[in-house]
Design a protein around this motif. Sequence first.
Motif, PDB file in Angstrom:
ATOM      1  N   SER A  95      38.107  70.209  69.270  1.00 52.82           N
ATOM      2  CA  SER A  95      36.940  69.981  69.833  1.00 52.82           C
ATOM      3  C   SER A  95      36.727  68.313  69.508  1.00 52.82           C
ATOM      4  O   SER A  95      36.623  67.992  68.466  1.00 52.82           O
ATOM      5  CB  SER A  95      35.671  70.835  69.283  1.00 52.82           C
ATOM      6  OG  SER A  95      34.706  70.056  69.225  1.00 52.82           O
ATOM      7  N   THR A  96      36.388  67.472  70.550  1.00 52.41           N
ATOM      8  CA  THR A  96      36.041  66.075  70.435  1.00 52.41           C
ATOM      9  C   THR A  96      34.871  65.933  69.483  1.00 52.41           C
ATOM     10  O   THR A  96      34.750  64.984  68.708  1.00 52.41           O
ATOM     11  CB  THR A  96      35.935  65.317  71.564  1.00 52.41           C
ATOM     12  OG1 THR A  96      35.169  65.974  72.415  1.00 52.41           O
ATOM     13  CG2 THR A  96      37.259  65.444  72.484  1.00 52.41           C
ATOM     14  N   GLN A 119      40.910  70.354  75.666  1.00 48.69           N
ATOM     15  CA  GLN A 119      40.493  70.782  74.440  1.00 48.69           C
ATOM     16  C   GLN A 119      40.744  72.266  73.918  1.00 48.69           C
ATOM     17  O   GLN A 119      40.744  73.123  75.059  1.00 48.69           O
ATOM     18  CB  GLN A 119      38.960  70.773  74.075  1.00 48.69           C
ATOM     19  CG  GLN A 119      38.087  69.339  74.347  1.00 48.69           C
ATOM     20  CD  GLN A 119      36.689  69.502  74.152  1.00 48.69           C
ATOM     21  OE1 GLN A 119      35.967  68.927  73.080  1.00 48.69           O
ATOM     22  NE2 GLN A 119      36.107  70.061  75.069  1.00 48.69           N
ATOM     23  N   ARG A 123      33.447  73.310  72.493  1.00 47.31           N
ATOM     24  CA  ARG A 123      32.356  74.174  71.857  1.00 47.31           C
ATOM     25  C   ARG A 123      31.111  73.727  73.218  1.00 47.31           C
ATOM     26  O   ARG A 123      30.867  72.810  73.368  1.00 47.31           O
ATOM     27  CB  ARG A 123      31.723  73.509  70.717  1.00 47.31           C
ATOM     28  CG  ARG A 123      33.069  73.783  69.721  1.00 47.31           C
ATOM     29  CD  ARG A 123      32.446  73.782  68.251  1.00 47.31           C
ATOM     30  NE  ARG A 123      31.609  72.592  67.532  1.00 47.31           N
ATOM     31  CZ  ARG A 123      31.949  71.936  66.568  1.00 47.31           C
ATOM     32  NH1 ARG A 123      33.036  72.520  66.001  1.00 47.31           N
ATOM     33  NH2 ARG A 123      31.170  70.849  66.108  1.00 47.31           N
ATOM     34  N   GLY A 124      30.351  74.833  73.386  1.00 42.63           N
ATOM     35  CA  GLY A 124      29.302  74.702  74.123  1.00 42.63           C
ATOM     36  C   GLY A 124      27.969  74.968  73.164  1.00 42.63           C
ATOM     37  O   GLY A 124      27.880  75.199  72.044  1.00 42.63           O
ATOM     38  N   ARG A 125      26.736  74.998  73.837  1.00 40.81           N
ATOM     39  CA  ARG A 125      25.680  75.245  72.974  1.00 40.81           C
ATOM     40  C   ARG A 125      25.486  76.778  72.668  1.00 40.81           C
ATOM     41  O   ARG A 125      26.287  77.557  73.436  1.00 40.81           O
ATOM     42  CB  ARG A 125      24.352  74.936  73.970  1.00 40.81           C
ATOM     43  CG  ARG A 125      23.907  73.582  73.990  1.00 40.81           C
ATOM     44  CD  ARG A 125      23.086  73.292  75.030  1.00 40.81           C
ATOM     45  NE  ARG A 125      21.690  74.221  74.642  1.00 40.81           N
ATOM     46  CZ  ARG A 125      21.025  75.073  75.558  1.00 40.81           C
ATOM     47  NH1 ARG A 125      21.419  75.182  76.802  1.00 40.81           N
ATOM     48  NH2 ARG A 125      19.933  75.709  75.204  1.00 40.81           N
ATOM     49  N   LYS A 190      26.305  74.671  87.355  1.00 41.85           N
ATOM     50  CA  LYS A 190      26.106  73.491  86.300  1.00 41.85           C
ATOM     51  C   LYS A 190      27.757  72.915  86.579  1.00 41.85           C
ATOM     52  O   LYS A 190      28.620  73.371  86.811  1.00 41.85           O
ATOM     53  CB  LYS A 190      26.239  74.283  85.039  1.00 41.85           C
ATOM     54  CG  LYS A 190      26.378  73.499  83.817  1.00 41.85           C
ATOM     55  CD  LYS A 190      26.034  74.221  82.640  1.00 41.85           C
ATOM     56  CE  LYS A 190      26.282  73.858  81.231  1.00 41.85           C
ATOM     57  NZ  LYS A 190      26.004  74.479  80.249  1.00 41.85           N
ATOM     58  N   GLY A 193      27.678  69.747  80.792  1.00 44.45           N
ATOM     59  CA  GLY A 193      26.696  70.171  79.803  1.00 44.45           C
ATOM     60  C   GLY A 193      27.125  69.171  78.390  1.00 44.45           C
ATOM     61  O   GLY A 193      27.766  68.406  78.236  1.00 44.45           O
TER      62      GLY A 193
HETATM   63  C1  BTN Z   1      26.881  73.130  76.923  1.00 46.46           C
HETATM   64  O1  BTN Z   1      26.487  73.041  78.126  1.00 46.46           O
HETATM   65  O2  BTN Z   1      26.910  74.338  76.367  1.00 46.46           O
HETATM   66  C2  BTN Z   1      27.196  71.956  76.074  1.00 46.46           C
HETATM   67  C3  BTN Z   1      28.897  71.621  76.518  1.00 46.46           C
HETATM   68  C4  BTN Z   1      29.571  70.490  75.646  1.00 46.46           C
HETATM   69  C5  BTN Z   1      30.960  70.400  76.069  1.00 46.46           C
HETATM   70  C6  BTN Z   1      31.473  69.154  75.602  1.00 46.46           C
HETATM   71  S1  BTN Z   1      32.932  68.581  75.930  1.00 46.46           S
HETATM   72  C7  BTN Z   1      33.202  67.248  74.705  1.00 46.46           C
HETATM   73  C8  BTN Z   1      32.316  67.899  73.406  1.00 46.46           C
HETATM   74  N1  BTN Z   1      33.197  68.496  72.673  1.00 46.46           N
HETATM   75  C9  BTN Z   1      32.911  69.910  72.273  1.00 46.46           C
HETATM   76  O3  BTN Z   1      33.426  70.703  71.898  1.00 46.46           O
HETATM   77  N2  BTN Z   1      31.968  70.053  73.044  1.00 46.46           N
HETATM   78  C10 BTN Z   1      31.452  68.926  73.630  1.00 46.46           C
END
Ligand code: BTN
Length: 328
Positions: A95-96, A119, A123-125, A190, A193
């Motif tokens: 994950s960045t 990746q 990860r997302g929210r 979407k 994010g």
């Molecule tokens: C969401 O809408 O749930 C948030 C998504 C965020 C994704 C970005 S991709 C770059 C950065 N690294 C991650 O692991 N997540 C964010």
Amino acid sequence: MIMEIKNRILNRLKENREYWTSGEDLSITLNLTRTAVWKHIQSLRNEGYVIESSSKKGYRLMKIPDVLTSAEILDGLATKTFGKTGFYYMEEAGSTNQEAAALAENGAPEGTVVIADHQSRGRGRKQRNWFSPPGTGIYISLVLKPPITPAEAPRITLLAAVAGAETLRHLTGLDISIKWPNDLLVNGKKISGILTEMSAGMDAVNHIIVGIGINVNTSNESLPDEIRDIATSARAETGSVHSRSSIVRSLLEYFELYYDLFLRGEFHKILTRWKELSGIIGRKIQVDGINSRISGTVLDVNDDGVLILKDGEGVIHRVFSGDVILPR
Ligand code: BTN
């Protein structure tokens, strides 16, 4: 060091794109053997650059791939800080956001940028995954070290959403809107994010990582089943392929513009634009929290990104997090 020489060869080929550049010219100006020049050319080819070679005439750059390496992003990037104080490109990252947090903890300065082509644990929210296939999306994280209190941090997420929306509106022509708190939508689906993560003490922020994912050239068919109906990409919406590197440059430039406004105490201007782009004020919506569902009319979104909602009985709710469902 090896990187630097390769980039210098690339720059020379770019400057001389109309013509051939001889191997001799490259080896003399960069103080390299002809074999070393050839090895760097091979390595550029492996990255996707199409370079013709001729034993008589030398080398000629025929095609630049849409890669997100420092050579491509920093070439023409008009920021003062973002991408300039530190730039890390990885073909693959877990994950960045995680990489950027580790760098920030080890002293990476504000403006450091981490980008991955792919990746493995995006990860997302709300502990969700972020679909992050190679070659088609943007996965980028920015290191911030603002002199603010933790309570002000949600403003950074609103700011990032405005920067992302403006970038995509300009470069794709799509009618991008913001869905509270920070999803970017087009035609109700979407496209991007944002995940903001913070390390802070009681009254000071150590660092904030802003992670942004954008579906750029992802085809509709390649989206996983569970998100196919709710997600989209710039390519799926416009029918054409977009330059990821141009989008990254523009995103960094817009982000810096709004971040500077924020630091100068002019967040109200950003919030005004956020409200315009969200079109949420005055709308009837439903918000799903972990154990709750509230329906009502949106009265406002305050400076801290809190949604102020009035339900059917006239009760005012302050909603800090949740998923908004907009009626059709
Ligand atoms: C969401 O809408 O749930 C948030 C998504 C965020 C994704 C970005 S991709 C770059 C950065 N690294 C991650 O692991 N997540 C964010």
